[in-house]
Design an enzyme around this catalytic site. Structure first.
Site, mmCIF file in Angstrom:
data_model
loop_
_atom_site.group_PDB
_atom_site.id
_atom_site.type_symbol
_atom_site.label_atom_id
_atom_site.label_comp_id
_atom_site.label_asym_id
_atom_site.label_seq_id
_atom_site.Cartn_x
_atom_site.Cartn_y
_atom_site.Cartn_z
ATOM 1 N N GLY A 1 0.841 -1.207 0.000
ATOM 2 C CA GLY A 1 0.000 0.000 0.000
ATOM 3 C C GLY A 1 0.869 1.246 0.000
ATOM 4 O O GLY A 1 2.095 1.185 0.159
ATOM 5 N N LEU A 2 0.206 2.365 -0.163
ATOM 6 C CA LEU A 2 0.896 3.659 -0.211
ATOM 7 C C LEU A 2 1.629 3.960 1.097
ATOM 8 O O LEU A 2 1.271 3.411 2.155
ATOM 9 C CB LEU A 2 -0.124 4.771 -0.460
ATOM 10 C CG LEU A 2 -0.829 4.799 -1.813
ATOM 11 C CD1 LEU A 2 -1.958 5.838 -1.786
ATOM 12 C CD2 LEU A 2 0.163 5.102 -2.935
ATOM 13 N N GLY B 1 2.100 5.688 4.368
ATOM 14 C CA GLY B 1 1.095 6.263 5.266
ATOM 15 C C GLY B 1 -0.235 5.523 5.281
ATOM 16 O O GLY B 1 -1.164 5.935 5.978
ATOM 17 N N ARG C 1 15.893 -1.044 4.502
ATOM 18 C CA ARG C 1 16.687 -0.090 3.729
ATOM 19 C C ARG C 1 17.820 0.522 4.568
ATOM 20 O O ARG C 1 18.677 1.235 4.041
ATOM 21 C CB ARG C 1 15.781 1.001 3.141
ATOM 22 C CG ARG C 1 15.018 0.541 1.910
ATOM 23 C CD ARG C 1 14.038 1.577 1.430
ATOM 24 N NE ARG C 1 13.376 1.199 0.180
ATOM 25 C CZ ARG C 1 13.886 1.356 -1.029
ATOM 26 N NH1 ARG C 1 15.084 1.906 -1.176
ATOM 27 N NH2 ARG C 1 13.224 0.976 -2.105
ATOM 28 N N ARG D 1 13.518 -0.619 -6.884
ATOM 29 C CA ARG D 1 12.346 -1.127 -6.143
ATOM 30 C C ARG D 1 12.143 -2.607 -6.469
ATOM 31 O O ARG D 1 11.845 -3.416 -5.580
ATOM 32 C CB ARG D 1 11.096 -0.324 -6.502
ATOM 33 C CG ARG D 1 11.102 1.120 -5.962
ATOM 34 C CD ARG D 1 9.753 1.765 -6.243
ATOM 35 N NE ARG D 1 9.772 3.215 -6.234
ATOM 36 C CZ ARG D 1 9.165 3.986 -5.320
ATOM 37 N NH1 ARG D 1 8.523 3.441 -4.317
ATOM 38 N NH2 ARG D 1 9.200 5.294 -5.418
ATOM 39 N N ILE E 1 5.900 -0.877 0.367
ATOM 40 C CA ILE E 1 4.999 -0.268 -0.615
ATOM 41 C C ILE E 1 4.792 -1.256 -1.766
ATOM 42 O O ILE E 1 3.683 -1.486 -2.210
ATOM 43 C CB ILE E 1 5.568 1.065 -1.158
ATOM 44 C CG1 ILE E 1 5.655 2.100 -0.024
ATOM 45 C CG2 ILE E 1 4.676 1.596 -2.283
ATOM 46 C CD1 ILE E 1 6.242 3.440 -0.456
ATOM 47 N N SER E 2 5.887 -1.842 -2.242
ATOM 48 C CA SER E 2 5.855 -2.809 -3.365
ATOM 49 C C SER E 2 4.840 -2.370 -4.430
ATOM 50 O O SER E 2 3.809 -3.021 -4.603
ATOM 51 C CB SER E 2 5.585 -4.236 -2.866
ATOM 52 O OG SER E 2 4.602 -4.309 -1.860
ATOM 53 N N GLY F 1 9.823 11.295 -7.704
ATOM 54 C CA GLY F 1 9.463 9.880 -7.807
ATOM 55 C C GLY F 1 8.861 9.335 -6.533
ATOM 56 O O GLY F 1 9.210 8.232 -6.107
HETATM 57 N N1 PPS Z 1 10.377 8.162 -3.485
HETATM 58 C C1 PPS Z 1 9.814 7.466 -2.488
HETATM 59 N N2 PPS Z 1 8.664 6.785 -2.706
HETATM 60 C C2 PPS Z 1 8.112 6.083 -1.700
HETATM 61 N N3 PPS Z 1 8.633 6.000 -0.430
HETATM 62 C C3 PPS Z 1 9.772 6.670 -0.183
HETATM 63 C C4 PPS Z 1 10.400 7.432 -1.189
HETATM 64 N N4 PPS Z 1 11.529 7.991 -0.651
HETATM 65 C C5 PPS Z 1 11.591 7.597 0.632
HETATM 66 N N5 PPS Z 1 10.550 6.791 0.921
HETATM 67 C C6 PPS Z 1 10.399 6.123 2.220
HETATM 68 O O1 PPS Z 1 10.721 4.750 1.963
HETATM 69 C C7 PPS Z 1 9.713 3.902 2.459
HETATM 70 C C8 PPS Z 1 9.317 2.851 1.404
HETATM 71 O O2 PPS Z 1 10.265 1.850 1.296
HETATM 72 P P1 PPS Z 1 9.864 0.475 0.597
HETATM 73 O O3 PPS Z 1 11.092 -0.365 0.644
HETATM 74 O O4 PPS Z 1 8.635 -0.063 1.246
HETATM 75 O O5 PPS Z 1 9.529 0.936 -0.891
HETATM 76 S S1 PPS Z 1 9.358 0.021 -2.210
HETATM 77 O O6 PPS Z 1 8.558 -1.151 -1.822
HETATM 78 O O7 PPS Z 1 10.671 -0.345 -2.687
HETATM 79 O O8 PPS Z 1 8.642 0.881 -3.172
HETATM 80 C C9 PPS Z 1 8.513 4.740 2.773
HETATM 81 O O9 PPS Z 1 8.040 4.223 4.007
HETATM 82 P P2 PPS Z 1 6.492 3.991 4.344
HETATM 83 O O10 PPS Z 1 5.947 5.362 4.602
HETATM 84 O O11 PPS Z 1 6.545 3.139 5.580
HETATM 85 O O12 PPS Z 1 5.819 3.298 3.201
HETATM 86 C C10 PPS Z 1 9.054 6.161 2.859
HETATM 87 O O13 PPS Z 1 9.276 6.488 4.223
HETATM 88 N N1 ADP Z 2 -5.773 2.093 11.588
HETATM 89 C C1 ADP Z 2 -5.257 3.281 11.915
HETATM 90 N N2 ADP Z 2 -5.967 4.168 12.613
HETATM 91 C C2 ADP Z 2 -5.430 5.379 12.928
HETATM 92 N N3 ADP Z 2 -4.182 5.782 12.597
HETATM 93 C C3 ADP Z 2 -3.437 4.922 11.882
HETATM 94 C C4 ADP Z 2 -3.922 3.643 11.508
HETATM 95 N N4 ADP Z 2 -2.967 3.015 10.800
HETATM 96 C C5 ADP Z 2 -1.930 3.874 10.744
HETATM 97 N N5 ADP Z 2 -2.202 5.008 11.400
HETATM 98 C C6 ADP Z 2 -1.297 6.168 11.550
HETATM 99 O O1 ADP Z 2 -0.936 6.585 10.242
HETATM 100 C C7 ADP Z 2 0.429 6.912 10.165
HETATM 101 C C8 ADP Z 2 1.091 6.067 9.085
HETATM 102 O O2 ADP Z 2 1.025 4.708 9.466
HETATM 103 P P1 ADP Z 2 2.190 3.682 9.086
HETATM 104 O O3 ADP Z 2 1.825 2.385 9.701
HETATM 105 O O4 ADP Z 2 3.519 4.254 9.443
HETATM 106 O O5 ADP Z 2 2.013 3.611 7.502
HETATM 107 P P2 ADP Z 2 2.998 3.018 6.414
HETATM 108 O O6 ADP Z 2 3.849 1.967 7.075
HETATM 109 O O7 ADP Z 2 2.097 2.431 5.370
HETATM 110 O O8 ADP Z 2 3.779 4.179 5.890
HETATM 111 C C9 ADP Z 2 1.007 6.676 11.563
HETATM 112 O O9 ADP Z 2 1.042 7.924 12.238
HETATM 113 C C10 ADP Z 2 0.009 5.749 12.221
HETATM 114 O O10 ADP Z 2 -0.052 5.919 13.616
#
Ligand code: PPS
Ligand code: ADP
Length: 208
Positions: free
Chosen positions: A37-38, A40, A70, A84, A110-111, A160
């Site tokens: 997933g995205l 956040g 990473r 990626r 994210i994949s 990106g």
């Molecule tokens: N350009 C860009 N796009 C997306 N995400 C970015 C980027 N740069 C840094 N980050 C940070 O890297 C985390 C994602 O790493 P992943 O290894 O899950 O990414 S991927 O699966 O290879 O696409 C991602 O963490 P999450 O927020 O937990 O998803 C970001 O914190």
């Molecule tokens: N089910 C949920 N209800 C409320 N807040 C959430 C929930 N899931 C995630 N959050 C909040 O959203 C933000 C992003 O969550 P996170 O697990 O770090 O997402 P990701 O790993 O996909 O980037 C964090 O601040 C987390 O506390």
């Protein structure tokens, strides 16, 4: 980066203790729960909540989080499509080892590319790859912006960034979808409960 094998003259080494022995010891079945997933969308939150729920049930799991990996195994990779793909391939291989060890391996990345996730699925037997789609709207993920990265991406300071100027391909046939109901996101415990119910129904939380 080439993903083809460069090794020659190598042989598979069998060990007398196998996956079924380890599963019996742990009274569970090794598998991979792949959360996509995205940024956040709540991947890490679900991964941690699920790991805690399983622990409280006496089940052994291990979380492979994209951000964390990473810092080490994948520290040489960036966010180009090729990097990626290599990131996902490596984590898929590691997840496969954890599943073979008998653990419930929770991978949260994210994949963004369907073909990369499908390649991981193909590494395991189909039933042992459980794809969980965090189907949260971009607007919600962006409003959370826990790391301030969406703000930087919107300002053009990160190029990106997935969902802003880089693609995310949602799964077409995932096993589990987590989504809002009536505009409300389920709690972390409820999200984990949905996955635990699936694992229970499919018999992963017992050996027989
Ligand atoms: N350009 C860009 N796009 C997306 N995400 C970015 C980027 N740069 C840094 N980050 C940070 O890297 C985390 C994602 O790493 P992943 O290894 O899950 O990414 S991927 O699966 O290879 O696409 C991602 O963490 P999450 O927020 O937990 O998803 C970001 O914190
Ligand atoms: N089910 C949920 N209800 C409320 N807040 C959430 C929930 N899931 C995630 N959050 C909040 O959203 C933000 C992003 O969550 P996170 O697990 O770090 O997402 P990701 O790993 O996909 O980037 C964090 O601040 C987390 O506390």
């Amino acid at each position: 980066m080439s993903t083809l094998s460069n090794s020659t003259n190598i042989f598979w080494q069998e060990c007398p203790v196998g996956k079924s022995d380890r599963q019996r010891l742990l009274n569970q079945k090794g598998c991979v729960v792949w959360i996509t997933g995205l940024s956040g969308s709540g991947k890490s939150t679900l991964a941690c909540s699920l790991s805690r729920e399983l622990y409280s049930k006496g089940k052994l799991s291990y979380v492979l989080d994209g951000d964390n990996l990473r810092h080490g195994l994948n520290r040489d990779l960036g966010f180009s499509a090729e990097d990626r793909t290599e990131n996902i391939r490596r984590v898929g291989e590691v997840a496969k080892l954890f599943a073979d060890a008998g653990l419930i391996c929770i991978a949260s990345l994210i994949s963004p590319y369907r073909k990369d996730r499908d390649a991981c699925r193909a590494m395991l037997s189909d039933a042992n790859f459980i794809e969980v789609f965090m189907n949260m709207p971009l607007s919600l993920c962006e409003s959370r912006d826990a790391k301030g990265l969406y703000k930087l991406a919107r300002a053009g300071k990160i190029k990106g960034f997935t969902g802003i100027d880089d693609p995310y391909e949602p799964p077409l046939n995932c096993e589990i979808e987590i989504q809002e109901k009536d505009g409300v996101c389920p709690t972390p415990t409820a999200m984990a409960g949905q996955v635990v119910s699936y694992l229970e129904d499919k018999g992963y939380l017992q050996d027989k």
